[in-house]
Design an enzyme around this catalytic site. Sequence first.
Site, short mmCIF file in Angstrom:
data_model
loop_
_atom_site.label_atom_id
_atom_site.label_comp_id
_atom_site.label_asym_id
_atom_site.label_seq_id
_atom_site.Cartn_x
_atom_site.Cartn_y
_atom_site.Cartn_z
N ASN A 8 -16.25 -12.24 21.87
CA ASN A 8 -17.70 -12.47 21.85
C ASN A 8 -18.08 -13.35 20.67
O ASN A 8 -19.27 -13.55 20.41
CB ASN A 8 -18.44 -11.13 21.76
CG ASN A 8 -18.32 -10.36 23.07
OD1 ASN A 8 -18.58 -10.91 24.13
ND2 ASN A 8 -17.87 -9.11 22.99
N ASN A 9 -17.09 -13.84 19.95
CA ASN A 9 -17.34 -14.69 18.78
C ASN A 9 -17.30 -16.15 19.25
O ASN A 9 -16.23 -16.68 19.57
CB ASN A 9 -16.27 -14.39 17.72
CG ASN A 9 -16.47 -15.20 16.46
OD1 ASN A 9 -16.84 -16.36 16.51
ND2 ASN A 9 -16.18 -14.59 15.33
N LYS A 10 -18.46 -16.81 19.30
CA LYS A 10 -18.53 -18.16 19.89
C LYS A 10 -17.78 -19.19 19.05
O LYS A 10 -17.30 -20.19 19.58
CB LYS A 10 -19.98 -18.58 20.14
CG LYS A 10 -20.87 -18.65 18.94
CD LYS A 10 -22.28 -19.08 19.37
CE LYS A 10 -23.20 -19.44 18.22
NZ LYS A 10 -23.41 -18.40 17.21
N ASP A 69 -7.31 -11.26 17.39
CA ASP A 69 -7.83 -10.39 16.34
C ASP A 69 -7.41 -11.01 15.02
O ASP A 69 -6.25 -11.36 14.83
CB ASP A 69 -7.29 -8.95 16.46
CG ASP A 69 -8.20 -8.00 15.68
OD1 ASP A 69 -9.39 -7.89 16.03
OD2 ASP A 69 -7.73 -7.38 14.71
N GLY A 152 -17.75 -17.22 9.42
CA GLY A 152 -17.14 -16.13 8.66
C GLY A 152 -16.94 -16.48 7.19
O GLY A 152 -17.88 -16.87 6.49
N TYR A 153 -15.71 -16.35 6.73
CA TYR A 153 -15.39 -16.56 5.31
C TYR A 153 -15.00 -18.01 5.00
O TYR A 153 -14.54 -18.30 3.90
CB TYR A 153 -14.24 -15.61 4.90
CG TYR A 153 -14.59 -14.14 5.12
CD1 TYR A 153 -15.26 -13.41 4.14
CD2 TYR A 153 -14.28 -13.50 6.32
CE1 TYR A 153 -15.59 -12.08 4.35
CE2 TYR A 153 -14.61 -12.17 6.53
CZ TYR A 153 -15.27 -11.47 5.55
OH TYR A 153 -15.61 -10.14 5.76
N ASP A 154 -15.19 -18.92 5.96
CA ASP A 154 -14.78 -20.32 5.75
C ASP A 154 -15.38 -20.97 4.50
O ASP A 154 -14.68 -21.76 3.84
CB ASP A 154 -15.12 -21.18 6.98
CG ASP A 154 -14.15 -20.97 8.13
OD1 ASP A 154 -13.06 -20.39 7.89
OD2 ASP A 154 -14.46 -21.38 9.26
N HIS A 179 -4.78 -20.26 10.70
CA HIS A 179 -4.08 -19.07 11.21
C HIS A 179 -4.12 -19.02 12.74
O HIS A 179 -3.15 -18.65 13.39
CB HIS A 179 -4.73 -17.82 10.61
CG HIS A 179 -6.24 -17.82 10.65
ND1 HIS A 179 -6.99 -18.88 10.20
CD2 HIS A 179 -7.14 -16.93 11.14
CE1 HIS A 179 -8.27 -18.63 10.38
NE2 HIS A 179 -8.40 -17.45 10.95
P1 ITT Z 1 -14.15 -10.57 18.89
O1 ITT Z 1 -13.55 -9.22 18.51
O2 ITT Z 1 -15.17 -10.47 19.97
O3 ITT Z 1 -13.11 -11.61 19.16
P2 ITT Z 1 -14.99 -10.65 16.09
O4 ITT Z 1 -15.70 -11.66 15.25
O5 ITT Z 1 -15.48 -9.22 16.00
O6 ITT Z 1 -14.99 -11.15 17.61
P3 ITT Z 1 -12.49 -9.81 14.89
O7 ITT Z 1 -12.71 -8.36 15.13
O8 ITT Z 1 -11.12 -10.38 15.11
O9 ITT Z 1 -13.47 -10.71 15.76
O10 ITT Z 1 -12.95 -10.11 13.39
C1 ITT Z 1 -12.62 -11.31 12.83
C2 ITT Z 1 -13.46 -11.53 11.56
O11 ITT Z 1 -12.62 -12.10 10.56
C3 ITT Z 1 -14.55 -12.57 11.86
O12 ITT Z 1 -15.75 -11.98 12.29
C4 ITT Z 1 -14.65 -13.28 10.50
O13 ITT Z 1 -15.46 -12.51 9.64
C5 ITT Z 1 -13.22 -13.23 9.99
N1 ITT Z 1 -12.48 -14.42 10.44
C6 ITT Z 1 -11.48 -14.48 11.36
N2 ITT Z 1 -11.06 -15.74 11.55
C7 ITT Z 1 -11.82 -16.50 10.74
C8 ITT Z 1 -11.88 -17.89 10.50
O14 ITT Z 1 -11.13 -18.75 11.19
N3 ITT Z 1 -12.76 -18.34 9.61
C9 ITT Z 1 -13.55 -17.48 8.93
N4 ITT Z 1 -13.58 -16.16 9.10
C10 ITT Z 1 -12.71 -15.67 10.01
#
Ligand code: ITT
Length: 202
Positions: A8-10, A69, A152-154, A179
């Site tokens: 659900n993360n666009k 994940d 996110g943390y980018d 990653h």
């Molecule tokens: P889905 O479970 O629906 O895929 P989510 O955002 O909840 O979406 P995760 O549980 O895997 O996904 O949490 C990943 C979190 O880690 C994400 O919300 C960011 O805060 C961080 N994250 C992961 N990949 C990242 C990236 O490429 N750049 C920055 N932050 C990242």
Amino acid sequence: MKIVAATNNKHKLVELKTILSQLGIEVLSAADVGGIPDVVEDKDTFEGNACKKAMESAAHLGMPVLSDDSGLCVEALDGRPGVFSARYGGPGLDDQGRCKKLMTELKDCDNRRAYFACVIALADHNGQLIGSSMGKCLGHISDEMKGEEGFGYDPLFIPTDYKKSFAELGEEIKNSLSHRKNALEKAISDGLFNKLKSSSPT
Ligand code: ITT
């Protein structure tokens, strides 16, 4: 081959689509298939959560699914926020709030080493797990947020050998060394996409 991305993360979706389109794999979004079920992420590893998301979503949809994940692991915090990266600081925080909390936790801390981790899991149309692969991206945490791109943390993460954050470096550079990119490449070299193809009905 078409595969549904169970996210659900666009922002993740765009990155997965971009990287996989270069490999000839078409990614469908949750919206394209009428939504995906809510999966409780209650495992204590990236692998556990990624496999659970892939298997439950594929069983529900009756279609092949890829899940991601991922999270940020900070050495001085014993690997936190790790699998809790999306929930770090509690439900009231957005991406910017989580970055600010991390800056506060690391205030006066000299060890800024950190890495992003991503596990990609694939499940077939029956919800059977095909496998999972992990990728990492090493770097360090800046003491200020910089840049507008990514998510996110980018804005805080500076990959090794660079001086700018992922949010400053932009999509093309991030997708070439992230990653997520490393996990997808590992999944390909592990033969997971070929295994999925052969277990799909023709
Ligand atoms: P889905 O479970 O629906 O895929 P989510 O955002 O909840 O979406 P995760 O549980 O895997 O996904 O949490 C990943 C979190 O880690 C994400 O919300 C960011 O805060 C961080 N994250 C992961 N990949 C990242 C990236 O490429 N750049 C920055 N932050 C990242």
